[in-house]
Design a protein around this motif. Structure first.
Motif, short mmCIF file in Angstrom:
data_model
loop_
_atom_site.label_atom_id
_atom_site.label_comp_id
_atom_site.label_asym_id
_atom_site.label_seq_id
_atom_site.Cartn_x
_atom_site.Cartn_y
_atom_site.Cartn_z
N ASP A 3 6.18 -3.99 11.61
CA ASP A 3 5.41 -3.64 10.42
C ASP A 3 5.24 -2.12 10.30
OD1 ASP A 3 5.00 -6.42 9.94
OD2 ASP A 3 3.37 -6.41 11.37
N ARG A 38 -1.09 -6.25 8.10
CA ARG A 38 -0.79 -7.14 7.00
C ARG A 38 -1.89 -8.17 6.85
NH1 ARG A 38 3.45 -9.21 9.56
NH2 ARG A 38 3.45 -10.99 8.16
N ASP A 81 0.09 -6.51 1.85
CA ASP A 81 0.43 -7.76 1.17
C ASP A 81 1.87 -8.22 1.40
OD1 ASP A 81 -2.10 -8.37 0.00
OD2 ASP A 81 -1.77 -6.77 -1.46
N TRP A 82 2.56 -7.59 2.34
CA TRP A 82 3.92 -8.03 2.66
C TRP A 82 3.85 -9.32 3.48
CZ3 TRP A 82 8.75 -4.79 3.11
CH2 TRP A 82 8.70 -3.67 2.27
#
Length: 300
Positions: free
Chosen positions: A93, A204, A234-235
């Protein structure tokens, strides 16, 4: 306290699994300047955003990239590069976030305003698309490296430490390393870097304590005070991996061995949802997992 870094090259994919090309770890990367790296990433992402695709996941990733780059550009506008840092541990991430930040720098290099008041900074921005591409002749990327903090796990994987060191060199990070629990590590970092007013995080929505976060959130009472910036909040899990693999971003090899979330050797194991035929000694790579809710099944 900084990691001594070595160069990292591209990964070569064999049968869908990324294999490290050892000869590529030092090839060429040591001679590229930070502006060259930023322009290369900018061009790669601009090309990706212009792609026409029938793949629903890639279309979703394109939308996510536009939103995230809008958040990053807003953070750069508010704070300027000198007052920003990235929390970086080599995970998937924050790796996506690092690439997006560097791709934004050519457009935002000239923006270095004084930090705003906390009250003004607390409001999240509208999700904006990136500005039109700028050529190197009309926009100069800063040669100032992105500041970053690496908070080391109490029982770190050697593979993670190696990847953090190599990628920090690859992307020219100004990385400070702290083998401390999170709160004292952040206190020490802000003492070492008092100009930092905001830190990019790769959190996230499905991460612990991520449910109610926004793009911009001040730290909680009792914690070192800075603005937390969450461009990839918001991934989804599949979008993170679609971005990494489609843009051929080198990643930590533990992901090829079934790890889907990287902690320490005492609290992290390959994800059981990726076990091959129920055999807990063989695992498919992390990017074959599809469900957000199964991402942390390998964490205690």
């Amino acid at each position: 306290m900084t990691d001594k870094a070595v160069s990292e090259g591209q990964n070569v994919r064999i049968n869908g699994t990324a294999k490290t090309d050892k000869s590529a770890l030092t090839r060429g990367s040591s001679t590229r300047t930070l502006p060259e790296i930023c322009f290369e990433l900018q061009a790669k992402i601009d090309a990706f955003l212009c792609e026409e695709t029938e793949d629903d996941v890639l279309r979703s990733v394109q939308r996510q990239v536009k939103v995230s780059m809008g958040v990053i550009q807003e953070a750069l506008r508010r704070y300027g590069l000198d007052h920003l840092s990235l929390s970086y541990n080599g995970g998937k991430d924050c790796l996506v976030l690092l690439v997006l930040i560097l791709a934004c720098l050519p457009r935002c290099a000239s923006h270095s305003p004084p930090p705003p008041s906390d009250a003004a900074a607390a409001h999240p921005p509208a999700a904006a698309a990136p500005e039109p591409p700028l050529s190197s002749s009309t926009s100069a990327a800063s040669d100032r490296p992105l500041q970053a903090i690496y908070i080391v796990s109490p029982h770190p994987f050697p593979e993670v430490g190696d990847f953090v060191a190599r990628s920090a060199e690859r992307y020219r990070l100004d990385l400070k390393r702290y083998a401390l629990p999170m709160r004292p590590a952040l206190e020490a970092y802000l003492e070492d870097r008092p100009a930092i007013k905001a830190i990019f995080l790769g959190t996230r929505r499905t991460d612990p304590h991520g449910e109610f976060l926004t793009y911009f959130d001040p730290t909680d009472k009792g914690w070192p005070q800075f603005m937390r910036v969450h461009p990839v909040i918001d991934w989804h899990y599949v979008e993170i991996w679609a971005f990494i693999r489609h843009l051929q971003i080198p990643f930590c090899d533990l992901y090829n061995r079934g790890f889907t979330s990287l902690g320490g050797v005492t609290d992290t194991r390959p994800n059981p949802a990726l076990a091959v035929g129920g055999d807990t000694s063989k695992f498919r790579p992390a990017y074959e997992l599809r469900d957000d809710e199964e991402e942390r099944l390998g964490r205690d």
